[in-house]
Design a protein around this motif. Sequence first.
Motif, PDB file in Angstrom:
ATOM      1  N   ILE A  79       0.844  -1.196   0.000  1.00  0.00           N
ATOM      2  CA  ILE A  79       0.000   0.000   0.000  1.00  0.00           C
ATOM      3  C   ILE A  79       0.879   1.247   0.000  1.00  0.00           C
ATOM      4  O   ILE A  79       0.624   2.217  -0.739  1.00  0.00           O
ATOM      5  N   MET A  82       2.247   1.824  -3.443  1.00  0.00           N
ATOM      6  CA  MET A  82       1.249   2.376  -4.366  1.00  0.00           C
ATOM      7  C   MET A  82       0.997   3.855  -4.086  1.00  0.00           C
ATOM      8  O   MET A  82       0.831   4.660  -5.008  1.00  0.00           O
ATOM      9  N   LEU A  83       0.980   4.232  -2.813  1.00  0.00           N
ATOM     10  CA  LEU A  83       0.799   5.639  -2.464  1.00  0.00           C
ATOM     11  C   LEU A  83       1.971   6.483  -2.953  1.00  0.00           C
ATOM     12  O   LEU A  83       1.793   7.612  -3.402  1.00  0.00           O
ATOM     13  N   ARG A  86       1.468   7.497  -6.424  1.00  0.00           N
ATOM     14  CA  ARG A  86       0.367   8.428  -6.686  1.00  0.00           C
ATOM     15  C   ARG A  86       0.447   9.645  -5.772  1.00  0.00           C
ATOM     16  O   ARG A  86      -0.539  10.293  -5.472  1.00  0.00           O
ATOM     17  N   GLU A 196      -9.097   3.530  -3.936  1.00  0.00           N
ATOM     18  CA  GLU A 196      -8.564   3.120  -5.238  1.00  0.00           C
ATOM     19  C   GLU A 196      -7.183   2.498  -5.094  1.00  0.00           C
ATOM     20  O   GLU A 196      -6.822   1.566  -5.822  1.00  0.00           O
ATOM     21  N   VAL A 197      -6.404   3.020  -4.144  1.00  0.00           N
ATOM     22  CA  VAL A 197      -5.075   2.463  -3.888  1.00  0.00           C
ATOM     23  C   VAL A 197      -5.199   1.073  -3.252  1.00  0.00           C
ATOM     24  O   VAL A 197      -4.516   0.129  -3.643  1.00  0.00           O
ATOM     25  N   SER A 201      -3.675  -3.018  -4.388  1.00  0.00           N
ATOM     26  CA  SER A 201      -2.475  -3.237  -3.574  1.00  0.00           C
ATOM     27  C   SER A 201      -2.423  -4.613  -2.927  1.00  0.00           C
ATOM     28  O   SER A 201      -1.747  -4.797  -1.926  1.00  0.00           O
TER      29      SER A 201
END
Length: 301
Positions: A79, A82-83, A86, A196-197, A201
């Motif tokens: 997670i 992924m953050l 973005r 959305e993340v 993930s």
Amino acid sequence: MSDNRLSVFKTYKLYVGGKFPRSESGRVYEVTDSKGKWLANAPQSSRKDARDAVVAARKAFGGWSGATAYNRGQILYRIAEMLEGRKDQFVREVADAEGLSKSKAAAVVDAAIDRWVWYAGWTDKIGQVVGGANPVAGPFFNLSTPEPTGVVTVLAPQKSSFLGLVSVIAPVIATGNTAVVVASADSPLPALSLGEVLATSDLPGGVVNILSGKTAEIAAPLASHQDVNAIDLTGADAALAKELEIAAADNLKRVLGPRPVDEGGAFDWSADPGTHRLTAFLETKTVWHPTGALGASGSSY
């Protein structure tokens, strides 16, 4: 390329059971920035949405709580990855939500990503801190181990739309619980984008469910829900917290009171979080087992 291109506005949706439904009521409400400028229409969740989120969280609980702590840590770290990818989007959303400069919003987002990494590292270590072997007067092994409480309702902080949000979600799922999260009523967009993340993930659908709307309206059916095991009242004001705590007593829910109160942004969510929230929604299972005996002398091990 034409200079008259129309902007594509983002449609924000709930995150329930790994999917992105609109509110079953069809309602939305306007979300504005700190200066009153319109940002988006967010779904206004209903009591039915809250019940659906509990069903999804309960369905996901067995698999998530049964996963190894190491695997949960891997997913929480994913997670954070992924953050990181973005970050620009979340910097923009946090700046709009909290009225921060881009540099201050970037610092908040960095801290939120670091917070995921912090809790990812704790998943396979918290058991050593709160569990262990207990000395007993007799030929027995006596072992205490922590286990997740179950489905936890989390009322996210009202003022800290992202760092505070992460700080209340991550410890709940790090220890094997599943969560129904009620986002900040005025600043729900970073929370809805977080969904959305989470969906991309490796986090199983239903482990985290995110609702937006009026906090009191959504929290009331969750506090009285018989299949919710605990509730974090961080995002409730004093009057609402008292009502919810009374409702939660009906099935003996674990309750984490609305401390710290973040009214006016007084609470510093960037401070060291410690292990308090990790242990808030854990149960302790203690097992006794005979040690047995070795040899004619009856010595035990």
